[in-house]
Structure formats: structure tokens, C-alpha cells
Design a protein around this motif. Sequence first.
Motif, PDB file in Angstrom:
ATOM      1  N   GLN A 195     -10.999   4.955   0.570  1.00  8.69           N
ATOM      2  CA  GLN A 195      -9.558   5.050   0.371  1.00  8.69           C
ATOM      3  C   GLN A 195      -9.125   4.512  -1.000  1.00  8.69           C
ATOM      4  N   PRO A 196      -9.666   3.357  -1.453  1.00  6.44           N
ATOM      5  CA  PRO A 196      -9.257   2.872  -2.772  1.00  6.44           C
ATOM      6  C   PRO A 196      -9.562   3.865  -3.905  1.00  6.44           C
ATOM      7  N   GLN A 197     -10.711   4.532  -3.830  1.00  9.14           N
ATOM      8  CA  GLN A 197     -11.054   5.507  -4.864  1.00  9.14           C
ATOM      9  C   GLN A 197     -10.100   6.701  -4.820  1.00  9.14           C
ATOM     10  N   ASN A 209      -6.825   5.745  -6.375  1.00  4.93           N
ATOM     11  CA  ASN A 209      -6.912   5.636  -7.830  1.00  4.93           C
ATOM     12  C   ASN A 209      -6.303   6.854  -8.515  1.00  4.93           C
ATOM     13  N   SER A 224      -2.806   5.660  -8.992  1.00  4.66           N
ATOM     14  CA  SER A 224      -2.759   4.515  -9.909  1.00  4.66           C
ATOM     15  C   SER A 224      -3.089   4.932 -11.334  1.00  4.66           C
ATOM     16  N   ARG A 276      -1.051  -2.904  -4.767  1.00  5.51           N
ATOM     17  CA  ARG A 276      -1.079  -1.760  -3.864  1.00  5.51           C
ATOM     18  C   ARG A 276      -1.895  -2.053  -2.619  1.00  5.51           C
ATOM     19  N   ALA A 285      -4.241   0.454   0.140  1.00 10.33           N
ATOM     20  CA  ALA A 285      -4.819   1.787   0.372  1.00 10.33           C
ATOM     21  C   ALA A 285      -5.522   1.736   1.715  1.00 10.33           C
TER      22      ALA A 285
END
Length: 153
Positions: free
Chosen positions: A106-108, A111, A114, A129, A131
Motif C-alpha cells: 500500500q505505501p508504494q 507514493n 505523494s 500520511r 496508507a
Amino acid sequence: MSVDAKLQSLGLTLPEAPAPAANYVPYVVVGDMVYVSGQISADENGLITGTLGADLDVEAGQYAARRCALSLLAQVKAACGGDLGRLKRVVKLGAFVNSTADFTQQPQVVNGASDVLVDILGDAGRHARAAVSAPSLPMGVAVEIDGVFQIDG
């Protein structure tokens, strides 16, 4: 460089600020803060649907998140009476990624949002944030992101 000029130099165009899909407002301005409701992934071809880890890969998710970020900026522009020059900074994003139970990137995916905000706004685009995974999202979209922004009052 103005935000509009930066968008143009990056070959980006903001969509029209999307209308709410239910009983809520697209944004609320309190003092110098703008709270933008969740923006779902869509582009000029319609909704970007699918599930990360099933029928979408990280790159497709990043594109969906990028489109959410552009919709967020469109809402901020509307909140500022059409003047993105009033935007001081992105404060926080809350991102939901339609993903399978075993998908952990999820973080990728987020991105994508972002990175485009930093590309457009420089340091003013850097933000806090979250995610997180969601087993489903409205209308089957891949990503939904809400945001908090600071503007000139």
C-alpha cells in the motif's frame, strides 16, 4: 513558478473538481485549513477500478493514486476560488487501497500521489500520511484518498 505553470511544465491538467457521490460536501474550509473529502481514482476514461494484488499491479495502483492527488488539488483550487497560488502546503493524506488480504505494498501504491504532489509543489507537497488496505472501495475503485491542506487565509 506558479502551481499552474508547474502543472503545465509537467504536462498535467487538473480535472474539474468532482461532485460528491453522496450526502457530503467535497471540502470544508476552517480558518486556513481545507479538509478535502475522499477522491476516488478516475481519469478521462472513467473510474479506475480493480484490486491490487489480484487484477492490478503496483504501477497501475500508483497511476490511480496519482489521479486521486490531481482531484484533491482540483478541490483545493475550488476551495480557493480558482487561485491555487493560495495553497501553502499539503498537510496530510489518508489513503485507502483496494487490495487483497496478502497485498502489503500500500505505501508504494500511495507514493503515486505523494510523488506527484512533491513534483508539483516541491517541499510544500511533502506531507504526513496513512496508507491502508481496504477489502473494497466505493464503485469498485482502486484507490481513494482524502487530504488536509493549508492555504493563505
